[in-house]
Enzyme design. Structure first.
Site, PDB file in Angstrom:
ATOM      1  N   HIS A 190       0.889  -1.160   0.053  1.00 22.62           N
ATOM      2  CA  HIS A 190      -0.078   0.092  -0.016  1.00 22.62           C
ATOM      3  C   HIS A 190       1.000   1.248   0.074  1.00 22.62           C
ATOM      4  O   HIS A 190       0.256   2.413   0.288  1.00 22.62           O
ATOM      5  CB  HIS A 190      -0.749   0.141   1.217  1.00 22.62           C
ATOM      6  N   HIS A 228      36.231 -34.515  13.814  1.00 22.55           N
ATOM      7  CA  HIS A 228      35.615 -34.944  12.565  1.00 22.55           C
ATOM      8  C   HIS A 228      36.430 -34.592  11.284  1.00 22.55           C
ATOM      9  O   HIS A 228      36.376 -35.425  10.456  1.00 22.55           O
ATOM     10  CB  HIS A 228      34.003 -34.430  12.465  1.00 22.55           C
ATOM     11  N   HIS A 245      37.213 -34.987   6.440  1.00 20.87           N
ATOM     12  CA  HIS A 245      37.814 -34.149   5.821  1.00 20.87           C
ATOM     13  C   HIS A 245      39.231 -34.733   5.160  1.00 20.87           C
ATOM     14  O   HIS A 245      40.148 -34.051   4.666  1.00 20.87           O
ATOM     15  CB  HIS A 245      38.169 -32.742   6.407  1.00 20.87           C
TER      16      HIS A 245
END
Lengths: 185, 467
Positions: free
Chosen positions: B129, B234, B239
């Site tokens: 609007h 990890h 990786h």
């Protein structure tokens, strides 16, 4: 530098048709490249399709207002790929490791290439090739990633064949709707 | 029944003052972090009700990362981001300060900013609007001046809802929706000691370069956050392929691991580091960056002391609770925005020292792209792990089995003179246990006094010395 080799710029003249013979040969090259990538034959791709002076770029796409001078993407800012031959080779080395877990078990790839336009350039050994693609990856049971986009390639005629000298990859996604990009475009 | 004078059903005028949510207490969720057994209940990763409680308890109260000062240098410069699932505009003001607002028009709720970022904006106009707002968030006008002709319309109190508090720490801008939250410095506590490894290793300060990469991962937001808070473990397995591709060898913590490596945690924020000087930087694959970090480390020891100077490029990772993470040495900074219990939007930036030479900045930009972006040879293999760690818990029986967070239960280090909870060795679940302990504190407590004085609060080492 010839303007169409400048990775930051789109091709500006695409009204230079080539002979039917050259067009057929380059379309065969484009389809053969896609078939090699589907089969994850990445080392053969590097050795047989990629020019030692390759510049392979896929920028990050931003949502900007039309009047924003920066535009949707900009060379020198963040990118998914902005590689020379050595950098592409690092990616290929990872794929070839047995512990590349995101590719083991193997991902199933399809590279659909369409809208191919082959154009001559000011240099008789170089060709400006546009195409559109659908890159489909599916792995495990139901993990599927589909990426659509366009490529603007410069191919160099070498030894009776062609090598990819420059590639701009422009995808349509802003937020990449995938967890990774274990593929080439 | 209305006799015709009921004002279209209204009995009064709108109260357009900002509404900030109240925190509650969810002890039943807090108990899902089982500290007796060093276990975490899997419902934390899939349950919709717990997720909604996280938005209320954690994301509506914590200081959350918004932007780097360098992204919005001039008045009217702005970026759009998220705080939890709330869409937010961060904009530089004319007086140089920064404000942030909910990106939602108070009229019908539509977004008033549709773009990722922009410069020199004069304001934001809703497409619906045409309500327009200044960069200070205040309502400026409406399309066609219809409201201006409406005598009963009260414009003054209408605006975009401001983020309750904004502050910055050495270039990084944070915000919180909680007017009662303690200061940003109190939220960090002495963890700033570790943030300075990246944010204050050079007198010129830092900047973000090259925009942001955004991607979606179908995982719970806590898996990547806990991964960066203290999971170097990890790296060896996940990786291995990336390390082989770039270094030609696996991840190596070196001979001095037992002597040097540690984890530190304060209020759930955590860092793990190996203090090996350049282990992370090496993985970017550009020898000039290794040389740069060696020199930087030499110079920075006057500024940060020897220990922190060794950490600038070392094998290490860090999360600022709840969802802002970075890797020293690799210079990737990121937010894991929650998008439901099973989805995140990851936004990744590259941080460099302002004083770094241009070719070094360019090498960082490319190095982060090659390693920790969606096509990067390291990040490539993270997403699937987090997706399946999340997704398998749709199995009703599977999610009854609590997870194991018990590496390094006897590794507390009371000797080292360092801020926070210190544990020996970076391969350790200690920081992850403290991350989930902090999560439980946010679920349990409806007030900041309890939140800042629980088990994750920095230990009073002077008291220990007196014992």
């Amino acid at each position: 530098m010839l303007d169409f080799l400048d990775i930051s710029k789109p091709f500006d003249r695409l009204d230079n048709p080539v002979t039917l013979e050259i067009e057929r040969a380059i379309i065969r090259w484009v389809h053969a490249e896609a078939r090699l990538l589907d089969a994850e034959r990445y080392q053969e791709w590097l050795d047989g399709f990629i020019d030692p002076e390759i510049h392979y770029w896929m920028p990050d796409m931003e949502t900007r207002r039309r009047d924003d001078p920066r535009g949707t993407f900009k060379y020198g800012e963040s990118a998914y790929f902005d590689d020379n031959w050595r950098e592409l080779e690092i990616r290929v080395k990872r794929y070839n490791e047995p512990s590349a877990w995101a590719d083991n078990p193997a991902t199933r790839h399809v590279h659909l290439i369409s809208n191919i336009e082959v154009n001559a350039t000011d240099d008789p050994a170089l060709f400006a090739v546009c195409s559109a693609f659908t890159n489909v990856r599916n792995r495990n049971e139901a993990d599927q990633d589909i990426i659509h986009g366009r490529r603007e390639d410069v191919l160099r005629a070498v030894d009776g064949g062609y090598r990819l000298l420059r590639r701009r990859v422009l995808i349509v996604q802003n937020v990449l709707l995938s967890k990774n990009l274990n593929t080439f475009f | 029944m209305c006799d015709g004078g009921c004002k279209g059903g209204a009995r009064g005028r709108p109260n357009m003052a900002p509404v900030y949510p109240k925190a509650a207490s969810y002890p039943e969720y807090a108990q899902l972090v089982n500290r007796e057994n060093a276990q975490v209940d899997r419902r934390l990763f899939v349950d919709e009700a717990i997720y909604q409680a996280e938005l209320q308890q954690i994301f509506a109260r914590s200081w959350l990362f918004l932007a780097h000062e360098s992204q919005i240098p001039s008045p009217g410069d702005f970026i759009r981001t998220s705080m939890g699932e709330d869409d937010v505009i961060v904009v530089r003001q004319r007086d140089g300060s920064v404000k942030a607002f909910l990106n939602s028009c108070p009229h019908r709720g539509n977004r008033v900013c549709m773009v990722d970022a922009g410069t020199k904006a004069r304001g934001f106009i809703c497409n619906y609007h045409g309500w327009s707002f200044g960069i200070d968030g205040g309502l400026r006008g409406t399309d066609g001046k219809v409201y201006e002709k409406d005598q009963a319309f009260e414009k003054a109190q209408i605006g975009l809802t401001p983020v309750a508090q904004i502050d910055s720490y050495k270039g990084l801008i944070f915000g919180t929706f909680d007017p009662a939250a303690p200061s940003l410095l109190d939220f960090f506590g002495p963890f700033t000691f570790y943030l300075d490894i990246m944010l204050d290793n050079d007198e010129g300060g830092t900047e973000f370069i090259g925009g942001a990469i955004k991607s979606e991962i179908d995982c719970n937001w806590k898996f990547p956050a806990e991964n960066f808070v203290g999971d170097i473990l990890h790296a060896f397995w996940t990786h291995q392929s990336g390390a082989q591709a770039i270094l030609g060898a696996g991840v190596d913590l070196g001979k001095r691991y037992d002597e040097l490596a540690f984890q530190a945690s304060v209020y759930g924020h955590g860092i793990e580091t190996n203090l090996d000087k350049v282990g992370n930087t090496r993985t970017l694959g550009y020898p000039e960056l290794v040389d740069y970090v060696y020199d930087l480390s030499e110079k920075a020891s006057a500024r940060l002391g020897d220990l922190r100077a060794r950490a600038i490029g070392a094998i290490s990772s860090c999360t600022v609770f709840p969802n802002f993470s970075f890797l020293p040495g690799q210079n990737t900074f990121r937010v894991w925005h929650p998008r439901g219990p099973g989805k995140i939007e990851l936004v990744v930036w590259t941080l460099v020292n302002k004083n770094a030479p241009e070719h070094i900045k360019e090498a960082y930009r490319k190095g982060v792209m090659m390693t920790f972006s969606p096509g990067g040879v390291f990040e490539m293999d993270d997403g699937e792990n987090w997706e399946y760690s999340t997704r398998v818990n749709q199995g009703f029986v599977t999610r009854q089995q609590p997870l194991h967070y018990a590496l390094g239960l006897e590794s507390t280090d009371l000797e080292r003179e360092l801020p926070g909870h210190i544990h020996k060795g970076s391969m350790n679940d200690a920081n992850q246990r403290l991350f989930y302990t902090r999560w439980a504190e946010f679920m349990e407590h409806d007030n900041w006094t309890d939140l800042q004085n629980g088990d994750t609060a920095p230990p009073q080492k002077s008291v220990k010395a007196a014992e």
